[in-house]
Design a protein around this motif. Sequence first.
Motif, short mmCIF file in Angstrom:
data_model
loop_
_atom_site.label_atom_id
_atom_site.label_comp_id
_atom_site.label_asym_id
_atom_site.label_seq_id
_atom_site.Cartn_x
_atom_site.Cartn_y
_atom_site.Cartn_z
N MET A 172 -30.06 3.03 38.43
CA MET A 172 -29.20 3.33 37.30
C MET A 172 -27.74 3.41 37.71
O MET A 172 -26.87 3.09 36.95
CB MET A 172 -29.63 4.66 36.67
N ALA A 173 -27.50 3.84 38.97
CA ALA A 173 -26.12 3.99 39.42
C ALA A 173 -25.37 2.66 39.40
O ALA A 173 -24.16 2.63 39.23
CB ALA A 173 -26.08 4.58 40.83
N GLU A 174 -26.10 1.54 39.55
CA GLU A 174 -25.44 0.24 39.57
C GLU A 174 -24.81 -0.07 38.22
O GLU A 174 -23.93 -0.92 38.13
CB GLU A 174 -26.44 -0.84 39.96
N ASN A 175 -25.25 0.56 37.16
CA ASN A 175 -24.69 0.34 35.83
C ASN A 175 -23.61 1.36 35.47
O ASN A 175 -23.13 1.37 34.35
CB ASN A 175 -25.81 0.37 34.79
N MET A 176 -23.26 2.21 36.40
CA MET A 176 -22.26 3.24 36.16
C MET A 176 -20.91 2.61 35.87
O MET A 176 -20.52 1.61 36.48
CB MET A 176 -22.16 4.13 37.41
N VAL A 177 -20.19 3.17 34.91
CA VAL A 177 -18.86 2.70 34.54
C VAL A 177 -17.84 3.64 35.17
O VAL A 177 -18.00 4.86 35.15
CB VAL A 177 -18.69 2.68 33.01
N THR A 178 -16.80 3.07 35.74
CA THR A 178 -15.79 3.91 36.40
C THR A 178 -15.09 4.82 35.40
O THR A 178 -14.82 4.42 34.25
CB THR A 178 -14.75 3.05 37.14
N LYS A 179 -14.79 6.03 35.83
CA LYS A 179 -14.02 6.97 35.01
C LYS A 179 -12.52 6.84 35.25
O LYS A 179 -11.73 7.47 34.55
CB LYS A 179 -14.47 8.41 35.30
N ALA A 180 -12.15 6.04 36.25
CA ALA A 180 -10.73 5.88 36.56
C ALA A 180 -10.06 5.04 35.48
O ALA A 180 -10.63 4.06 35.00
CB ALA A 180 -10.57 5.19 37.91
N PRO A 181 -8.84 5.39 35.08
CA PRO A 181 -8.11 4.56 34.13
C PRO A 181 -7.69 3.25 34.80
O PRO A 181 -7.33 3.24 35.97
CB PRO A 181 -6.89 5.41 33.78
N LEU A 182 -7.76 2.16 34.07
CA LEU A 182 -7.30 0.86 34.57
C LEU A 182 -6.20 0.40 33.62
O LEU A 182 -6.46 0.08 32.46
CB LEU A 182 -8.45 -0.14 34.63
N LEU A 183 -4.97 0.38 34.12
CA LEU A 183 -3.81 0.17 33.27
C LEU A 183 -3.15 -1.18 33.47
O LEU A 183 -2.06 -1.43 32.95
CB LEU A 183 -2.77 1.28 33.53
N GLY A 184 -3.79 -2.08 34.23
CA GLY A 184 -3.19 -3.38 34.48
C GLY A 184 -2.09 -3.34 35.51
O GLY A 184 -1.27 -4.26 35.60
N GLU A 185 -2.04 -2.29 36.32
CA GLU A 185 -1.05 -2.18 37.38
C GLU A 185 -1.50 -3.00 38.60
O GLU A 185 -2.65 -3.42 38.67
CB GLU A 185 -0.89 -0.71 37.78
N PRO A 186 -0.62 -3.21 39.58
CA PRO A 186 -1.06 -3.83 40.83
C PRO A 186 -2.24 -3.05 41.41
O PRO A 186 -2.36 -1.84 41.22
CB PRO A 186 0.18 -3.71 41.73
N LEU A 187 -3.11 -3.77 42.13
CA LEU A 187 -4.34 -3.14 42.60
C LEU A 187 -4.08 -1.90 43.44
O LEU A 187 -4.84 -0.92 43.37
CB LEU A 187 -5.18 -4.14 43.40
N ALA A 188 -3.03 -1.92 44.24
CA ALA A 188 -2.73 -0.74 45.05
C ALA A 188 -2.41 0.46 44.18
O ALA A 188 -2.79 1.60 44.49
CB ALA A 188 -1.55 -1.04 45.99
N VAL A 189 -1.73 0.24 43.05
CA VAL A 189 -1.42 1.33 42.12
C VAL A 189 -2.68 1.76 41.38
O VAL A 189 -2.91 2.95 41.16
CB VAL A 189 -0.30 0.92 41.14
N GLU A 190 -3.52 0.80 41.01
CA GLU A 190 -4.79 1.16 40.37
C GLU A 190 -5.61 2.07 41.29
O GLU A 190 -6.24 3.02 40.82
CB GLU A 190 -5.60 -0.11 40.05
N LEU A 191 -5.58 1.77 42.60
CA LEU A 191 -6.31 2.64 43.53
C LEU A 191 -5.69 4.02 43.57
O LEU A 191 -6.40 5.04 43.56
CB LEU A 191 -6.33 2.03 44.93
N MET A 192 -4.36 4.11 43.60
CA MET A 192 -3.70 5.42 43.58
C MET A 192 -4.08 6.21 42.34
O MET A 192 -4.07 7.45 42.34
CB MET A 192 -2.18 5.25 43.63
N ASN A 193 -4.42 5.50 41.27
CA ASN A 193 -4.69 6.14 39.97
C ASN A 193 -6.16 6.45 39.75
O ASN A 193 -6.58 6.60 38.59
CB ASN A 193 -4.19 5.23 38.85
N THR A 194 -6.93 6.57 40.80
CA THR A 194 -8.36 6.84 40.63
C THR A 194 -8.63 8.34 40.45
O THR A 194 -9.41 8.97 41.17
CB THR A 194 -9.18 6.28 41.81
#
Length: 208
Positions: free
Chosen positions: A1-23
């Motif tokens: 079931m964990a494989e279907n888990m949806v991330t709770k982190a916001p994804l704002l269309g920022e550069p990937l490094a910023v998306e990681l900072m925003n987890t």
Amino acid sequence: MAENMVTKAPLLGEPLAVELMNTFYLDRGSVQEALDDDAAVAAWLRAVADRLAAEAGLEIEHLAENEVGTAAGALRTLRDALRRLASEMTDDPRPPVTAPELARPEALAVLNASARAWPELAWPAAGEPARLYRGSGTAAEFAVQLIAHQAVELFAGPDRARLRPCLAPNCPLFFVKNHARREWCSAACGNRVRVARHYRRHQAARQD
């Protein structure tokens, strides 16, 4: 079931490094960790899979929790290092939400040790030349290397001057100010700021 888990982190269309900072995410006004276990890390990597594929041909749309392994800890460590460096670069007045003891030399060492991806020229017989990144280890480990490499480019490039902390109440996120009128990481934070201002004005009026 964990494989279907949806991330709770916001994804704002920022550069990937910023998306990681925003987890991180807000729950009832409290900042929560979005990469708290291997399942959550796998869910986040799947959520950004299309961007990893575009940069490096990585195929992790179906990445499972048991395939994350040591990359999960490395991803969180890199995230903490990036936030430390971004905080200093942006004169972020907010208290750190993670690793408050991390010093700049240590954060730099983590970033530079992680940034092991390298660009290569790909030129298929029936296509156009293109740059693709290569790395080593598992797909998840390569993803960490690629994000670290992109963080080096972010911090050393022109977007560094546009990197901002979001100063909405309780928000732990960063964003790249991509147009002059942008003040917050998202419309939701802008709304929260307006509500807070309205509340303060209302309270002040009641006290007069």
